[in-house]
Design a protein around this motif. Structure first.
Motif, PDB file in Angstrom:
ATOM      1  N   MET A  36       5.716   2.858  -4.988  1.00 23.80           N
ATOM      2  CA  MET A  36       4.544   3.432  -5.004  1.00 23.80           C
ATOM      3  C   MET A  36       4.572   4.963  -5.626  1.00 23.80           C
ATOM      4  O   MET A  36       4.005   5.080  -6.861  1.00 23.80           O
ATOM      5  N   MET A  37       5.427   5.894  -5.414  1.00 20.92           N
ATOM      6  CA  MET A  37       5.604   6.869  -6.175  1.00 20.92           C
ATOM      7  C   MET A  37       6.354   6.950  -7.579  1.00 20.92           C
ATOM      8  O   MET A  37       5.819   7.624  -8.477  1.00 20.92           O
ATOM      9  N   LEU A  38       7.375   6.065  -7.627  1.00 16.93           N
ATOM     10  CA  LEU A  38       7.747   5.695  -8.809  1.00 16.93           C
ATOM     11  C   LEU A  38       6.701   5.333  -9.941  1.00 16.93           C
ATOM     12  O   LEU A  38       6.944   5.255 -11.132  1.00 16.93           O
ATOM     13  N   ALA A  39       5.887   4.380  -9.328  1.00 15.11           N
ATOM     14  CA  ALA A  39       4.850   3.877 -10.327  1.00 15.11           C
ATOM     15  C   ALA A  39       3.562   4.659 -10.517  1.00 15.11           C
ATOM     16  O   ALA A  39       2.615   4.497 -11.018  1.00 15.11           O
ATOM     17  N   GLY A  40       3.889   6.127 -10.012  1.00 14.00           N
ATOM     18  CA  GLY A  40       2.580   7.060 -10.378  1.00 14.00           C
ATOM     19  C   GLY A  40       1.714   7.541  -8.985  1.00 14.00           C
ATOM     20  O   GLY A  40       0.774   8.056  -9.319  1.00 14.00           O
ATOM     21  N   GLY A  41       2.313   6.849  -8.011  1.00 17.04           N
ATOM     22  CA  GLY A  41       1.650   7.508  -6.751  1.00 17.04           C
ATOM     23  C   GLY A  41       0.319   6.193  -6.192  1.00 17.04           C
ATOM     24  O   GLY A  41       0.000   5.497  -6.706  1.00 17.04           O
ATOM     25  N   ARG A  42      -0.299   6.555  -5.257  1.00 11.63           N
ATOM     26  CA  ARG A  42      -1.439   5.977  -4.826  1.00 11.63           C
ATOM     27  C   ARG A  42      -2.520   5.968  -5.841  1.00 11.63           C
ATOM     28  O   ARG A  42      -2.910   7.008  -6.555  1.00 11.63           O
ATOM     29  N   SER A  43      -3.152   4.681  -5.999  1.00 15.14           N
ATOM     30  CA  SER A  43      -4.378   4.393  -6.745  1.00 15.14           C
ATOM     31  C   SER A  43      -5.451   5.284  -6.422  1.00 15.14           C
ATOM     32  O   SER A  43      -5.733   5.571  -5.246  1.00 15.14           O
ATOM     33  N   PRO A  44      -5.917   6.103  -7.272  1.00 14.13           N
ATOM     34  CA  PRO A  44      -7.372   6.810  -6.864  1.00 14.13           C
ATOM     35  C   PRO A  44      -8.560   6.065  -6.528  1.00 14.13           C
ATOM     36  O   PRO A  44      -9.496   6.596  -6.171  1.00 14.13           O
ATOM     37  N   ASP A  45      -8.241   4.436  -6.873  1.00 17.22           N
ATOM     38  CA  ASP A  45      -9.726   3.763  -6.433  1.00 17.22           C
ATOM     39  C   ASP A  45      -9.563   3.402  -5.120  1.00 17.22           C
ATOM     40  O   ASP A  45      -8.707   3.613  -4.289  1.00 17.22           O
TER      41      ASP A  45
END
Length: 131
Positions: free
Chosen positions: A112-121
């Motif tokens: 999740m972190m490598l993919a940019g973190g948690r979705s803001p949605d």
């Protein structure tokens, strides 16, 4: 006169570390920072309850420490930079602690972190989840 909760207390998934939470967590964070010394870590690991008795923390704080309830520790005034001293005492990483806080496996947390973190949605208010 009772104080109204701050609007930011409605933010889901986190607790804002404000002056009230700082006062609430003062002794709890003192405990965490005591774990920076090897002799204190050894004493704590030898008898966690006995070591915790040295600090005037609440029963809820004590239970959260003993249960390694990372999110509850934040809610009860712990600072993540202090709380991690407990994870390190257990020979765990910040990543381990954060994955437990996020409710995912450590591998999934890393992905999740490598993919940019948690979705803001998603939901933006605890009150949205009521009812």
């Amino acid at each position: 006169m009772s104080k109204q909760p701050e609007e930011y207390e409605d933010i889901p998934g986190t607790w804002v570390f404000d002056a009230q939470r700082a006062r609430q967590g003062y002794h709890l964070n003192a405990f965490f920072y005591s774990l920076m010394k090897a002799e204190n870590r050894a004493e704590f690991l030898a008898d966690e309850r006995k070591y915790l008795a040295k600090f005037p923390i609440t029963e809820a704080q004590r239970d959260a420490v003993l249960n390694r309830d990372w999110n509850k520790l934040l809610e009860l005034g712990g600072v993540s930079y202090a709380i991690v001293k407990l994870a390190f005492t257990d020979k765990k990483s910040y990543q381990h602690m954060a994955s437990k806080m996020a409710g995912v496996t450590e591998d999934d947390y890393v992905k999740m972190m490598l993919a940019g973190g948690r979705s803001p949605d998603g939901w933006r208010s605890k009150s949205e989840r009521q009812g």
